[in-house]
Motif scaffolding. Structure first.
Motif: not given
Length: 372
Positions: A203-209, A227-230, A303-310, A313-318
């Motif tokens: 998990s932490i190798t692939l990416g984790a906040f 992860e920066i989005g999180h 809520p989990l799906l919303v958090e991951e989606g948000l 979305t931040r990453a894609v927008k940037f």
């Protein structure tokens, strides 16, 4: 009077006979859930391979560009000034030597001279050792090994228990208290967790906040912007924290409790309108959860799906607004995030299906054994 006593004895005898049947049903339900989980795991292997293949398609130049953009995203968001502790890059090529999560925790407790139950006083030297866990705010730091990343992650959680805010301490306490409930719910639906440290390391190798230490762990530039989005969600304001806070409550307590309620609630026999009307709100809620456990689990997973989606979305927008990244890099990055989000949808579907199957099998076994 004699008839009343006889009826009471008959009811108690019938209830006593139903207990072994219910236990048999629960065991069979767990077995069915396990078969489903193992089958889906086999189907997920090609999907996970697809994710890795796409995440590793970036050239060294593209990876460097993504890393620079990650630095810019952190700087422009202002999260470093709000407590964000940066990104730890992991050198995933070095083989892990850690045997278990318990091994990491025990080593950290010993290193920091912390009581197993965090009841002993903490010396100044211990606090200084805890402070050494903090990385720099830059994402351009030297790489660390997977073992070091795991130890930093566990160390950060322990640091929260000692020096964190009251809210973080209460959150950590909530997770510890609800862990056995979650574990029981997983067992009864056949969702057995891997007990070794491999899942944590992967998990932490692939990416984790990690919200406790407020830092990111990753070995892949493809995931760092997500992860920066999180981290932005965590460090912006009260409202952006809501999805993650709700997902923590759902995963830790509401979903496990819903599953346990469905499993241990007896299926009603031919309920008529009058019986339904006379039932309390709690009884009606139990029946609803029992009859619609799949829908309940899916709803509580939102809520989990919303958090991951948000975060995505931040990453894609940037990324889409970047003047540094090529169109090829942008498209590949966004494709990786779509595949990753699909894994959360699959995970939710498996959990909901596993719970539904376990309850269905349990009810059928109880019904069949009761008739015979």
């Amino acid at each position: 009077m004699t008839d009343a006593i006889q009826n009471s004895v008959n009811i108690q005898t019938r209830q006593g006979n139903e207990n072994p049947q219910a236990m048999l049903g629960i065991a069979c339900g767990a077995g069915a859930g396990l078969v489903l989980r193992k089958g889906v795991d086999q189907l997920k292997k090609p999907y996970f391979k697809l994710f890795l293949e796409n995440a590793d398609k970036f050239t060294p130049q593209e990876q460097e560009a993504l890393t620079k953009e990650a630095n810019r995203m952190i700087e422009e968001s202002g999260i470093a000034e709000k407590g964000f502790n940066g990104v730890n890059w992991i050198d995933a090529s070095k083989k892990s030597t850690v045997k278990s999560i318990k091994e990491i925790i025990d080593s950290k407790l010993k290193e920091f001279k912390i009581s197993k139950y965090l009841t002993k006083s903490i010396s100044e030297q211990t606090l200084e050792n805890l402070e050494k866990l903090d990385p720099t705010h830059s994402v351009s730091t030297g790489k660390i090994t997977t073992d070091e990343a795991a130890k930093k992650l566990i160390g950060g959680i322990l640091k929260t228990a000692v020096k964190g805010s009251l809210k973080d301490k209460l959150t950590l306490c909530f997770m510890l208290v609800t862990a056995p409930i979650s574990k029981l719910a997983n067992i009864l639906t056949g969702q057995f967790k891997n007990k070794d440290v491999n899942e944590l390391l992967k998990s932490i190798t692939l990416g984790a906040f990690d919200p406790f230490s407020n830092r990111i762990f990753t070995s892949k530039p493809a995931s760092v912007l997500h992860e920066i989005g999180h981290a932005i969600n965590k460090n912006t304001n009260f409202f952006t924290k809501i999805p993650n806070n709700l997902s923590l409550i759902s995963k830790g307590a509401l979903i496990p409790l819903a599953i346990l309620t469905a499993i241990f609630t007896k299926k009603p026999k031919n309920p008529d309108a009058e019986q339904t009307t006379n039932k309390s709100s709690f009884e009606k809620l139990k029946e609803f959860v029992h009859n619609h456990i799949g829908l309940t689990v899916a709803g509580l997973s939102l809520p989990l799906l919303v958090e991951e989606g948000l975060a995505s979305t931040r990453a894609v927008k940037f990324v889409n607004a970047s003047k540094v990244l090529s169109e090829t890099t942008k498209n590949q990055h966004n494709k990786v995030l779509k595949i990753a989000y699909g894994s959360y949808l699959i995970g939710t579907a498996v959990l909901a299906s596993g719970a539904s199957l376990a309850v269905f099998v349990k009810d059928k076994i109880v019904e069949y054994t009761t008739k015979n």
